[in-house]
Enzyme design. Structure first.
Site, short mmCIF file in Angstrom:
data_model
loop_
_atom_site.label_atom_id
_atom_site.label_comp_id
_atom_site.label_asym_id
_atom_site.label_seq_id
_atom_site.Cartn_x
_atom_site.Cartn_y
_atom_site.Cartn_z
N ASP A 162 0.84 -1.21 0.00
CA ASP A 162 0.00 0.00 0.00
C ASP A 162 0.87 1.25 0.00
O ASP A 162 0.56 2.23 -0.68
CB ASP A 162 -0.95 0.03 1.20
CG ASP A 162 -1.71 1.35 1.24
OD1 ASP A 162 -2.37 1.66 0.23
OD2 ASP A 162 -1.59 2.10 2.22
N SER A 184 -6.61 0.09 -0.12
CA SER A 184 -5.54 0.84 0.55
C SER A 184 -5.84 0.96 2.04
O SER A 184 -5.00 0.63 2.89
CB SER A 184 -5.45 2.23 -0.09
OG SER A 184 -4.73 3.11 0.71
N1 URA Z 1 -6.49 7.14 2.59
C1 URA Z 1 -5.77 6.01 2.37
O1 URA Z 1 -5.09 5.50 3.25
N2 URA Z 1 -5.82 5.48 1.15
C2 URA Z 1 -6.55 5.98 0.15
O2 URA Z 1 -6.56 5.42 -0.90
C3 URA Z 1 -7.30 7.17 0.39
C4 URA Z 1 -7.25 7.73 1.63
#
Ligand code: URA
Length: 442
Positions: A162, A184
């Site tokens: 991520d 994410s």
């Molecule tokens: N916050 C996150 O951690 N990921 C995203 O994709 C959008 C907001």
């Protein structure tokens, strides 16, 4: 696996098999898929979405790209976190982490950097001189047990995939995608070993989901992914058709968060912190109703404990805040200018998107992955939506590093503040909806 074949199939709207998706994603971490190929793939997902099985495969690949912390650290206190989908002026985490800890939760907060036009909690925290957001997991655990909350960025251990994708999405206009946001946020939260999670899903021009239906679908997707994996999740839909609070820009937002911890701060910002803390207490099983949570949160905040805890948290993570100074020792921009109304009118709207890009134009956010940012620049609004202003009344203070910055900032504020001769503004309610899902009851 031939990366361009996978990209082409996603580009053409086909569904990928879970194994293909996993191979592509793990290949990216291993170097077999390049940034250019991943950027193309993300754009294909942006346009074509992911089906249920694909989303699950992506979430799993992202969770297992790193370490997964097990639940049950022996503490009787629930481990609860909050995550926002991102907005402008959203400094809630800085108040919420110490507030929830004060209420009896353990809060292992893992936050992000600015994404697209939105600010990020890590960038805000790093505007505190010396504050370290990169802690190894054992140090993170030490701060957690000493203070009850700790605030870090993704470590190399937690959901590293991520971290890589987040930085790439930030600069390739591939953030506002339901499956990419879901994967994410939920991958890192599911790797954190939480008992419960509260999501703040922003809605409006300054959010990645500007329509309520889209934000609701995003909230639903996230709570379902969490509940299917044993997590109690609540999503609040909250307004981002205007900035949250009055400050936008890293150090300025830390100051506003400190003002809230000290008992002041803008009312809407304070209210959202209390609502989210109440939902965290409810999801974590500390209270039986949201009303009970609201009163516990309000009295904890009024008691001053969260402020003292925030100072301890900052110092445990290397931050040097000086409570004896009115600016707490936070960095200040060398140039300031008050922008004044050119005519009388009613503030019909304050566009958070323009203000967010304005912070980037001032140097307070990134346009490339590797950029350093200026923590001191930004805006302090002097007006809110619905206010009537006289000609010459202050609209905002611009904090800039250079004369060009001041001019860019002034332009952004003028574009952002919609001053009408006579308007009846209809802002979204601060809290639009709540979705609560408990494991096994999805
Ligand atoms: N916050 C996150 O951690 N990921 C995203 O994709 C959008 C907001």
């Amino acid at each position: 696996m031939i990366p361009q074949q996978i990209i082409a199939r996603k580009r053409d709207g086909e569904a990928l098999a879970p194994e293909e998706l996993e191979a592509f994603l793990t290949g990216y971490l291993a170097g077999a898929v390049g940034d250019d190929q991943m950027a193309a793939f993300l754009m294909a997902v942006y346009f074509n979405g992911l089906e249920g099985e694909e989303l699950n495969a992506m979430v799993e690949a992202m969770i297992h790209s790193g370490e997964v912390i097990g639940r049950g650290d022996g503490s009787a206190r629930p481990r609860v976190d909050k995550h926002s989908t991102g907005g402008v002026g959203d400094k809630v985490s800085l108040v919420l982490a110490p507030l929830a800890a004060e209420m009896g939760m353990v809060v292992p907060m893992m936050s992000g950097r600015g994404l697209g036009h939105t600010g990020g909690t890590l960038d805000k925290l790093e505007s505190i001189p010396g504050f370290r957001t990169r802690l190894a997991l054992d140090e993170f655990d030490r701060v957690l047990s000493e203070v009850g909350c700790a605030m870090i960025g993704q470590t190399d251990e937690i959901a590293p995939l991520d971290r890589r994708l987040y930085a790439l999405r930030d600069v390739t206009a591939t953030v506002p995608s339901l499956p990419l946001i879901t994967a994410s946020i939920m991958s890192k939260k599911l790797a954190e070993g939480l008992d419960a999670l509260v999501l703040d899903v922003k809605v409006g021009r300054g959010a990645f989901m500007s329509r309520i239906e889209d934000a609701r679908a995003l909230a639903r997707a996230m709570v379902d992914v969490g509940a299917a994996r044993g997590l109690a999740v609540t999503a609040l839909l909250s307004a981002m058709d205007r900035p949250l609070g009055r400050a936008a820009g890293n150090a300025l937002e830390v100051r506003e968060a400190i003002a809230c911890l000290a008992g002041g701060g803008p009312a809407g910002f304070r209210e959202l912190c209390i609502e989210l803390a109440a939902e965290m207490a409810l999801a974590g099983g500390l209270v039986d109703s949201v009303e009970e949570g609201l009163s516990a949160a309000a009295s904890a905040l009024a008691g001053g404990g969260p402020m003292e805890r925030f100072l301890r948290l900052a110092s445990a993570q290397g931050g040097r805040l000086d409570p004896s100074r009115s600016d707490f020792g936070l960095p200040a921009a060398p140039l300031r200018e008050v922008l004044r109304a050119e005519r009388e009118g009613v503030v019909a709207a304050i566009d958070p998107l323009r203000l967010g890009y304005g912070v980037i134009a001032l140097g307070g956010g990134r346009t490339r992955q590797d950029q350093t940012i200026d923590p001191a620049v930004g805006f302090e609004l002097e007006v809110g939506v619905g206010h009537r202003v006289a000609r010459g009344a202050p609209l905002a203070v611009i904090h800039a590093a250079t004369a060009d910055g001041l001019a860019a900032g002034a332009h952004a504020v003028r574009e952002a503040i919609g001053l009408e001769a006579d308007a009846a503004p209809r802002p979204l309610p601060l809290l639009i909806d709540r979705i609560r899902v408990r494991p096994g009851k999805a």
